[in-house]
Write a protein that holds these residues in place. Sequence first.
Motif, PDB file in Angstrom:
ATOM      1  N   SER A   1      -3.959  -1.857   4.659  1.00  0.00           N
ATOM      2  CA  SER A   1      -5.183  -2.470   4.140  1.00  0.00           C
ATOM      3  C   SER A   1      -5.408  -3.775   4.884  1.00  0.00           C
ATOM      4  N   GLN A   2      -6.624  -4.285   4.816  1.00  0.00           N
ATOM      5  CA  GLN A   2      -6.901  -5.586   5.418  1.00  0.00           C
ATOM      6  C   GLN A   2      -6.352  -6.691   4.546  1.00  0.00           C
ATOM      7  N   LYS A   3      -6.342  -6.444   3.244  1.00  0.00           N
ATOM      8  CA  LYS A   3      -5.908  -7.479   2.309  1.00  0.00           C
ATOM      9  C   LYS A   3      -5.336  -6.840   1.056  1.00  0.00           C
ATOM     10  N   GLY A   4      -4.131  -7.226   0.700  1.00  0.00           N
ATOM     11  CA  GLY A   4      -3.578  -6.857  -0.586  1.00  0.00           C
ATOM     12  C   GLY A   4      -3.192  -5.399  -0.720  1.00  0.00           C
ATOM     13  N   LEU A   5      -2.938  -5.033  -1.952  1.00  0.00           N
ATOM     14  CA  LEU A   5      -2.436  -3.707  -2.295  1.00  0.00           C
ATOM     15  C   LEU A   5      -3.517  -2.935  -3.052  1.00  0.00           C
ATOM     16  N   ILE A   6      -3.711  -1.685  -2.652  1.00  0.00           N
ATOM     17  CA  ILE A   6      -4.709  -0.820  -3.294  1.00  0.00           C
ATOM     18  C   ILE A   6      -4.000   0.471  -3.692  1.00  0.00           C
ATOM     19  N   ILE A   7      -4.190   0.874  -4.937  1.00  0.00           N
ATOM     20  CA  ILE A   7      -3.561   2.101  -5.426  1.00  0.00           C
ATOM     21  C   ILE A   7      -4.645   3.023  -5.959  1.00  0.00           C
ATOM     22  N   SER A   8      -4.676   4.246  -5.471  1.00  0.00           N
ATOM     23  CA  SER A   8      -5.633   5.223  -5.973  1.00  0.00           C
ATOM     24  C   SER A   8      -4.855   6.427  -6.486  1.00  0.00           C
ATOM     25  N   ILE A   9      -5.020   6.728  -7.760  1.00  0.00           N
ATOM     26  CA  ILE A   9      -4.300   7.853  -8.349  1.00  0.00           C
ATOM     27  C   ILE A   9      -5.293   8.856  -8.933  1.00  0.00           C
TER      28      ILE A   9
ATOM     29  N   THR B   1      -1.770  12.746  -7.721  1.00  0.00           N
ATOM     30  CA  THR B   1      -1.668  12.343  -6.317  1.00  0.00           C
ATOM     31  C   THR B   1      -1.689  10.821  -6.291  1.00  0.00           C
ATOM     32  N   VAL B   2      -0.985  10.241  -5.350  1.00  0.00           N
ATOM     33  CA  VAL B   2      -0.861   8.783  -5.266  1.00  0.00           C
ATOM     34  C   VAL B   2      -1.215   8.323  -3.856  1.00  0.00           C
ATOM     35  N   SER B   3      -2.270   7.539  -3.714  1.00  0.00           N
ATOM     36  CA  SER B   3      -2.593   6.958  -2.407  1.00  0.00           C
ATOM     37  C   SER B   3      -2.429   5.455  -2.462  1.00  0.00           C
ATOM     38  N   ILE B   4      -1.844   4.909  -1.412  1.00  0.00           N
ATOM     39  CA  ILE B   4      -1.514   3.490  -1.356  1.00  0.00           C
ATOM     40  C   ILE B   4      -2.036   2.903  -0.052  1.00  0.00           C
ATOM     41  N   ALA B   5      -2.684   1.742  -0.120  1.00  0.00           N
ATOM     42  CA  ALA B   5      -2.971   0.972   1.094  1.00  0.00           C
ATOM     43  C   ALA B   5      -2.338  -0.404   0.921  1.00  0.00           C
ATOM     44  N   VAL B   6      -1.608  -0.854   1.933  1.00  0.00           N
ATOM     45  CA  VAL B   6      -0.917  -2.152   1.847  1.00  0.00           C
ATOM     46  C   VAL B   6      -1.142  -2.970   3.104  1.00  0.00           C
ATOM     47  N   SER B   7      -1.227  -4.271   2.927  1.00  0.00           N
ATOM     48  CA  SER B   7      -1.279  -5.170   4.082  1.00  0.00           C
ATOM     49  C   SER B   7       0.139  -5.348   4.607  1.00  0.00           C
ATOM     50  N   ASN B   8       0.224  -5.871   5.814  1.00  0.00           N
ATOM     51  CA  ASN B   8       1.523  -5.981   6.478  1.00  0.00           C
ATOM     52  C   ASN B   8       2.486  -6.936   5.773  1.00  0.00           C
ATOM     53  N   ARG B   9       1.988  -7.781   4.856  1.00  0.00           N
ATOM     54  CA  ARG B   9       2.894  -8.712   4.198  1.00  0.00           C
ATOM     55  C   ARG B   9       3.879  -7.985   3.273  1.00  0.00           C
TER      56      ARG B   9
ATOM     57  N   GLY C   1     -13.992  -6.234   1.680  1.00  0.00           N
ATOM     58  CA  GLY C   1     -14.450  -5.014   2.324  1.00  0.00           C
ATOM     59  C   GLY C   1     -14.666  -3.841   1.388  1.00  0.00           C
ATOM     60  N   LEU C   2     -14.848  -2.701   2.013  1.00  0.00           N
ATOM     61  CA  LEU C   2     -15.192  -1.456   1.326  1.00  0.00           C
ATOM     62  C   LEU C   2     -14.013  -0.503   1.390  1.00  0.00           C
ATOM     63  N   ILE C   3     -13.695   0.098   0.250  1.00  0.00           N
ATOM     64  CA  ILE C   3     -12.591   1.051   0.160  1.00  0.00           C
ATOM     65  C   ILE C   3     -13.140   2.327  -0.470  1.00  0.00           C
ATOM     66  N   ILE C   4     -12.858   3.466   0.147  1.00  0.00           N
ATOM     67  CA  ILE C   4     -13.336   4.743  -0.378  1.00  0.00           C
ATOM     68  C   ILE C   4     -12.134   5.660  -0.574  1.00  0.00           C
ATOM     69  N   SER C   5     -11.982   6.180  -1.775  1.00  0.00           N
ATOM     70  CA  SER C   5     -10.908   7.133  -2.050  1.00  0.00           C
ATOM     71  C   SER C   5     -11.535   8.425  -2.542  1.00  0.00           C
TER      72      SER C   5
ATOM     73  N   VAL D   1       4.434  14.567  -8.702  1.00  0.00           N
ATOM     74  CA  VAL D   1       3.632  13.859  -7.693  1.00  0.00           C
ATOM     75  C   VAL D   1       3.434  14.838  -6.543  1.00  0.00           C
ATOM     76  N   ILE D   2       2.199  15.301  -6.343  1.00  0.00           N
ATOM     77  CA  ILE D   2       1.980  16.436  -5.436  1.00  0.00           C
ATOM     78  C   ILE D   2       1.304  16.070  -4.125  1.00  0.00           C
ATOM     79  N   GLY D   3       0.957  14.787  -3.935  1.00  0.00           N
ATOM     80  CA  GLY D   3       0.302  14.443  -2.676  1.00  0.00           C
ATOM     81  C   GLY D   3      -0.162  13.025  -2.678  1.00  0.00           C
ATOM     82  N   GLY D   4      -0.853  12.642  -1.616  1.00  0.00           N
ATOM     83  CA  GLY D   4      -1.364  11.286  -1.514  1.00  0.00           C
ATOM     84  C   GLY D   4      -1.600  10.889  -0.082  1.00  0.00           C
ATOM     85  N   ASP D   5      -1.671   9.593   0.124  1.00  0.00           N
ATOM     86  CA  ASP D   5      -2.030   9.056   1.424  1.00  0.00           C
ATOM     87  C   ASP D   5      -1.408   7.662   1.480  1.00  0.00           C
ATOM     88  N   THR D   6      -0.918   7.265   2.646  1.00  0.00           N
ATOM     89  CA  THR D   6      -0.365   5.919   2.786  1.00  0.00           C
ATOM     90  C   THR D   6      -0.959   5.304   4.030  1.00  0.00           C
ATOM     91  N   THR D   7      -1.526   4.119   3.887  1.00  0.00           N
ATOM     92  CA  THR D   7      -2.197   3.504   5.022  1.00  0.00           C
ATOM     93  C   THR D   7      -2.125   1.987   4.894  1.00  0.00           C
TER      94      THR D   7
END
Lengths: 348, 348
Positions: free
Chosen positions: B139-147, B99-107, A142-146, B131-137
């Motif tokens: 993902s459909q698959k795997g781990l995504i890290i945006s810094i 800033t640190v944003s993370i998306a993770v699947s339920n596993r 899929g598509l990921i936008i940050s 570390v001043i901010g970020g987002d946690t959500t």
Amino acid sequence: MLEDKNQQRTSLSQLGEFGLIDHLTKNFEVKQPSTLKSIGDDAAVLDFKDKKVVISTDLLIEGVHFDLAYMPLRHLGYKAVVVNLSDIAAMNAKPTQITVSIAVSNRFPLEALEELFDGITLASKAYNIDVIGGDTTSSQKGLIISITAVGEANESDIVYRNGAKQTDLLVVSGDLGSAYMGLQVLEREKQVFQVNPNNQPDLDNYTYLIERQLKPEARTDIRELLEKLEVKPTSMIDISDGLSSEIIHICKQSKVGCNLFEEKLPVDPQLINVCEEFNIDSTTVAINGGEDYELLFTIAIEDYDKIKANPNLTVIGHMTQESEGIHLITRANTKIPLKARGWNALEE
Amino acid sequence: MLEDKNQQRTSLSQLGEFGLIDHLTKNFEVKQPSTLKSIGDDAAVLDFKDKKVVISTDLLIEGVHFDLAYMPLRHLGYKAVVVNLSDIAAMNAKPTQITVSIAVSNRFPLEALEELFDGITLASKAYNIDVIGGDTTSSQKGLIISITAVGEANESDIVYRNGAKQTDLLVVSGDLGSAYMGLQVLEREKQVFQVNPNNQPDLDNYTYLIERQLKPEARTDIRELLEKLEVKPTSMIDISDGLSSEIIHICKQSKVGCNLFEEKLPVDPQLINVCEEFNIDSTTVAINGGEDYELLFTIAIEDYDKIKANPNLTVIGHMTQESEGIHLITRANTKIPLKARGWNALEE
């Protein structure tokens, strides 16, 4: 929802990462005086002189935050920018720059990314912000936008969530719940399409709601409006998760309570009609539906006269002592504790 | 690579998005004077006074940029921060916030995210950044890290990619190629493990290479070192994609050519041994292996005496007229055109 079978498909690996970045970013112009160096080095360089810097970041994941079955890529690009600018507006700051990072699976051709970047370009022009950097890579799925948004403000103008006072009025811009019902309409049409792909949807009665969902706007105009009215909010937040959730944030951080009045909630006539059609209570939608990207703020009661005639702003309640709690006062004058039922990205 | 079957698993949905953010960010302290407001509002607020702001962003995707089979989550958190700080260091600026944003699947259970944030916390302490901010959500698959990393610098100290002159010397910090060979060792051990899970790997001969891959450091010390030596680079970039790719970036943007000398390339003795074991040419690895996160820069030839005795810095070549092209001069004194064979995230 109809696919053009003859569309051109250029594979991303033909271009390579640097070629792709060059191609997608070639239309970005630098307009903000605070942008000293934009895309093209290890980092961008900004100069805010005596202004403070405001920064916020958001991650949008396909299948979690958007569904490409009914979200055109151009709209998605526009909305991804708007969502972040809304956070800057919620600090009473002026958005100036964004960085855009994209991860895509190989199923996306170059033409799809061009659509996405057309939307990003459109938003950056509409809001007069510079795209100053980012990252482009592949994803497993899929598509990921940050997006990270940067803004500027005088220190004295910045509004936090924690400044609401016991006697303040609670004010909201625009109307509530339409983005959520727009999503319900689109979800229904998707299901109809899956059953009968030849069905041509008639969406004339839903245009406003769908636009609120697919092409929301950030209320960057409210800062200028309030400045003109000589009102400085005591606290502010943007409505992304839903009104009730945002009210609770302000109350907790400001250590106050709140009475919210059902009869004051600003809703569009189209919302009322569609809620009847879907057999959903419009107050529930106005309170819990997210993604409106309106601004919710508190003002001193003395400022009421300055804002009361403004069609963009509605007083929907007032703050109280913390011990009084957070309540919705219904049309029947019943007091119901307000709970955050807003959308939760982790309860998928 | 051995799993602890008794490890505790707390599901992320038990906590909810806001609970999770509170839990993961509770150890973050604010240390930078430029951080006025950190996590907890719509956006963070920063004050850089008369300094310029430097900003860079990176997206790390599981299965594309890292493999959790051999990348412990704590190391991954550390590395994700370092990679971004390296970009700030490459501008000759001082990193101050991320800033640190993370998306993770339920596993992923909560405990896995705690490991990841332990690594992020460790890096933020090691490099004295907030570390001043970020987002946690989800993902459909795997781990995504945006810094996104933010830094500060005086305008006169900032170094771009485009300032190299025809007669400048090309200098690199540290040594080259080790991170790439560390990855080869880990990939081999993963395959051995898949064939025989009871095999205990003996990695004693590979410790330096593995550390360079799993726990790289950003050369934030080089800015201070060069300041002490009274040398201002004319151009600078960090080595993420590979030396050849970065040299070509500097040459293209500075409109110069370059002669790179094979005999000058700084490599660790362990790299030589392991390259022999893998039957790979160590020069190829030093030139094309990415992820070293060393700094590559050019200096005026007059500054040579100031840096020549420093063990952290190696002169590996010199710039030329643009028309002379970009070449590797081999030990046999043959001139080979340098090509960017660096890692390309879109050619999966």
